[in-house]
Motif scaffolding. Sequence first.
Motif, PDB file in Angstrom:
ATOM      1  N   ARG A   1     110.584  14.205 122.684  1.00 27.00           N
ATOM      2  CA  ARG A   1     111.873  13.696 123.140  1.00 27.00           C
ATOM      3  C   ARG A   1     111.698  12.745 124.332  1.00 27.00           C
ATOM      4  O   ARG A   1     112.396  11.734 124.426  1.00 27.00           O
ATOM      5  CB  ARG A   1     112.803  14.852 123.503  1.00 27.00           C
TER       6      ARG A   1
ATOM      7  N   LEU B   1     123.476   5.005 122.852  1.00 28.87           N
ATOM      8  CA  LEU B   1     122.764   6.191 122.363  1.00 28.87           C
ATOM      9  C   LEU B   1     123.716   7.312 121.969  1.00 28.87           C
ATOM     10  O   LEU B   1     123.440   8.059 121.029  1.00 28.87           O
ATOM     11  CB  LEU B   1     121.772   6.685 123.417  1.00 28.87           C
ATOM     12  N   ALA B   2     124.834   7.425 122.662  1.00 34.21           N
ATOM     13  CA  ALA B   2     125.801   8.485 122.353  1.00 34.21           C
ATOM     14  C   ALA B   2     126.384   8.319 120.951  1.00 34.21           C
ATOM     15  O   ALA B   2     126.819   9.299 120.339  1.00 34.21           O
ATOM     16  CB  ALA B   2     126.916   8.505 123.396  1.00 34.21           C
ATOM     17  N   ARG B   3     126.357   7.108 120.432  1.00 36.91           N
ATOM     18  CA  ARG B   3     126.864   6.846 119.084  1.00 36.91           C
ATOM     19  C   ARG B   3     125.845   7.180 117.999  1.00 36.91           C
ATOM     20  O   ARG B   3     126.197   7.196 116.817  1.00 36.91           O
ATOM     21  CB  ARG B   3     127.255   5.374 118.945  1.00 36.91           C
TER      22      ARG B   3
ATOM     23  N   LEU C   1     120.667   7.092 131.065  1.00 38.80           N
ATOM     24  CA  LEU C   1     121.723   7.028 132.069  1.00 38.80           C
ATOM     25  C   LEU C   1     121.214   7.203 133.494  1.00 38.80           C
ATOM     26  O   LEU C   1     121.695   6.544 134.416  1.00 38.80           O
ATOM     27  CB  LEU C   1     122.796   8.086 131.770  1.00 38.80           C
TER      28      LEU C   1
ATOM     29  N   MET D   1     123.635   4.423 127.632  1.00 36.87           N
ATOM     30  CA  MET D   1     124.205   5.740 127.345  1.00 36.87           C
ATOM     31  C   MET D   1     125.257   5.625 126.250  1.00 36.87           C
ATOM     32  O   MET D   1     125.264   6.421 125.304  1.00 36.87           O
ATOM     33  CB  MET D   1     124.821   6.319 128.621  1.00 36.87           C
ATOM     34  N   ARG D   2     126.123   4.631 126.345  1.00 40.08           N
ATOM     35  CA  ARG D   2     127.170   4.467 125.328  1.00 40.08           C
ATOM     36  C   ARG D   2     126.564   4.168 123.953  1.00 40.08           C
ATOM     37  O   ARG D   2     127.029   4.690 122.943  1.00 40.08           O
ATOM     38  CB  ARG D   2     128.151   3.362 125.738  1.00 40.08           C
TER      39      ARG D   2
ATOM     40  N   VAL E   1     120.182  10.370 126.013  1.00 43.01           N
ATOM     41  CA  VAL E   1     121.234   9.884 126.905  1.00 43.01           C
ATOM     42  C   VAL E   1     120.900  10.127 128.380  1.00 43.01           C
ATOM     43  O   VAL E   1     121.011   9.199 129.194  1.00 43.01           O
ATOM     44  CB  VAL E   1     122.616  10.471 126.523  1.00 43.01           C
ATOM     45  N   PRO E   2     120.483  11.328 128.795  1.00 40.97           N
ATOM     46  CA  PRO E   2     120.209  11.524 130.228  1.00 40.97           C
ATOM     47  C   PRO E   2     119.100  10.616 130.772  1.00 40.97           C
ATOM     48  O   PRO E   2     119.179  10.159 131.917  1.00 40.97           O
ATOM     49  CB  PRO E   2     119.807  12.996 130.326  1.00 40.97           C
TER      50      PRO E   2
ATOM     51  N   ARG F   1     120.936  11.215 120.668  1.00 45.42           N
ATOM     52  CA  ARG F   1     121.788  11.651 121.784  1.00 45.42           C
ATOM     53  C   ARG F   1     120.994  12.376 122.863  1.00 45.42           C
ATOM     54  O   ARG F   1     121.364  12.331 124.034  1.00 45.42           O
ATOM     55  CB  ARG F   1     122.924  12.533 121.273  1.00 45.42           C
TER      56      ARG F   1
ATOM     57  N   THR G   1     123.603   9.871 116.542  1.00 44.46           N
ATOM     58  CA  THR G   1     123.406  11.326 116.537  1.00 44.46           C
ATOM     59  C   THR G   1     121.951  11.711 116.763  1.00 44.46           C
ATOM     60  O   THR G   1     121.665  12.633 117.536  1.00 44.46           O
ATOM     61  CB  THR G   1     123.913  11.917 115.203  1.00 44.46           C
TER      62      THR G   1
END
Length: 188
Positions: A42, A87-89, A101, A84-85, A97-98, A94, A91
């Motif tokens: 990850r 990657l949040a889309r 961001l 972040m926006r 994201v941290p 996700r 699945t």
Amino acid sequence: MLARLCEAIDARPYMRGHGSRVSELSEAIAVQLGWSAERLRRLRVGARLHDLGKLAIADEIWRSPGRLNTAEFAQVRRHPAAGMRMLARLTDFRFAVPVALYHHERWDGSGYPSGRAGEGIPLEARVLAVADAFDAMTTERSYKSALSPEQAMAELDRCAGSQFDPALAGLFVELWREGEPRLLAAGG
């Protein structure tokens, strides 16, 4: 999907290879921390995608030959939230994201986008911040010459406890000085 996203990032000359190098450098730190194979996977993926948000910023800003003005720097500071926006889309990504961001947060709380400090910054983002900074310092950019690895190590030492988690910056410097093969291959 990962390969296509990485190709899009690497298509920008100022970003070519950066994600791969940061991934290798981050992994070398995380291995020393005893992370599981899944956590390492990850981190590698997150490191490859940490600058995805830069695709939302005008190329002219990234190619600027000198210091950025206030408005340009404000645009640059948007890239973690933009990443972040994006990657949040997705699945399957996700979990990254941290990293995207928070990789510009600083240990002392003076970073961006949210001013998190110390252990309030996710560990993956703190690991990546050290690797990202080292690669940025040792890579030629339109606005600056590359530092030598030794100069970059001195800067990591100097900024440990302000910009960087002091334990992680210290570990990186120690691994470099001991000749850790993953660091030398990625940052060499």
